[in-house]
Design an enzyme around this catalytic site. Structure first.
Site: not given
Length: 363
Positions: A219, A221, A246-247, A291, A331, A333
């Site tokens: 995701g 931010g 990831c996020l 991040y 990732h 995938e």
């Protein structure tokens, strides 16, 4: 149609417009992938960003119906050196320009993307505005500096209601923080019975779905902008096997007492080498994040670092020392990028099998 890209440090790039004739403001970042522009522009993790493609020619194999990672792209704009007007590929159905016009996304071409990338690498990701080349740059710069970037990106891209993607295997609750379809596709390929839920679904609501495992999606931010998800994950650790990407990886670290920080310009591309500390092997990975998890913050936690980035040493994988839970920053995938790490979905299935076997033994 002349367009200009203005950065909040005052740098101005004059170029040619394509795609939608829209003015837009966002965070300017760069992606080093040579292919996969369709997957990149439809990746929800780019919500609110102006994405610079470092590869000089983009759009040369066109757009097809199969390579979208979301139905509605969240990217704010595409920045390229040269855009192909006449793509050539047997799967091609439209041009990049045509797609961007349909989706209302502006593009700018004929600028020095190498110079732009060097500016970002030196000063870090920064705000930028794409607007008409006829407008006075100083006027737009003042407006750009007054504009605050939003911090509700996850809320923008997460599903609003839960939905099922049925299978006859393990039931996986997939928390959608801006999920790429590639994650869902890999779980479906393994016959998982997937229930996709909104980012703010509570722990109790997830328990009622009786999952065999929980997937934490990618995701956009800052992970600290989603505090309710951190609390939910913290409540579920130890109850179900967990796999985060990831996020999801960053949220898991925060839920376990770790900390995260904003990187200077992030990792975005399909060619990032990552070392598995358990085996010593190095894999090329697809990445998209601004991040990272602060390794020093993990010393008092029960998390073990399992993967690190070769280029800068940042944390790329975690494993809980007490419970069946692991995460990666990259990732597996792909979509786009190498599929070297696809086996991690099989590891998740094996984790669910082992937990199910333990339940049967104690029954």
């Amino acid at each position: 149609m002349k367009r200009q890209l203005i950065l909040d440090d005052g740098t101005v790039f004059m170029g040619e417009g394509f795609g939608a004739n829209e003015e837009t403001i966002g965070e300017v970042v760069f992606n080093t992938s040579m292919t996969g522009y369709q997957e990149i522009l439809s990746d929800p993790s780019y919500c609110g960003q102006l994405v610079t493609m470092t590869y000089p020619l983009i759009g040369n194999y066109g757009i097809n119906r199969d390579d979208f990672e979301s139905i509605t792209p969240a990217v704010k704009a595409i920045i390229v050196r040269e855009v192909a007007d006449f793509p050539s590929n047997w799967r091609n159905e439209s041009t990049l320009d045509e797609l961007l016009k349909i989706k209302g996304i502006p593009g700018i071409a004929a600028i020095d993307t190498r110079k732009l990338t060097r500016v970002i690498r030196k000063h870090g990701a920064m705000k930028g505005i794409i607007c008409s080349g006829e407008i006075e740059a100083e006027t737009m710069l003042a407006r750009l500096r007054e504009t605050e970037l939003p911090f509700d990106q996850v809320q923008q891209v997460s599903t609003k209601t839960a939905y099922a993607s049925p299978g006859r295997g393990f039931r996986v609750v997939l928390m959608d923080f801006g999920m790429k379809h590639g994650i869902l596709r890999e779980l479906n390929k393994r016959d998982c019975d997937v229930i996709v839920v909104p980012y703010d679904t509570t722990a109790e609501e997830i328990r009622r779905l009786q999952p065999d495992g929980i997937m934490l999606s990618n995701g956009p931010g800052d992970p600290k902008d989603v505090p309710q998800a951190i609390g939910t994950i913290r409540a579920l650790i130890g109850e179900f096997p967990i796999f985060g990407i990831c996020l999801g990886h960053q949220l898991f670290a925060l839920a376990c007492g770790g900390d995260t920080f904003k990187m200077k310009f992030g990792h975005r591309g399909g060619n990032h080498p990552v070392k598995d500390l358990l085996t010593g092997k190095v894999a090329l990975t697809s990445q998209n994040h601004g991040y990272a998890v602060d390794e020093k913050s993990l010393t008092e936690s029960r998390l073990q670092v399992t993967h690190t980035a070769i280029n800068d040493g940042t944390v790329e994988g975690l494993k809980h020392r007490d419970y069946p839970a692991f995460t990666v920053q990259y990732h597996p995938e792909a979509s786009p990028g190498p599929e070297d790490s696809n086996y991690l979905f099989d590891d998740f299935l094996q984790l669910m099998k082992e937990e199910k076997r333990k339940e049967l033994q104690h029954a």
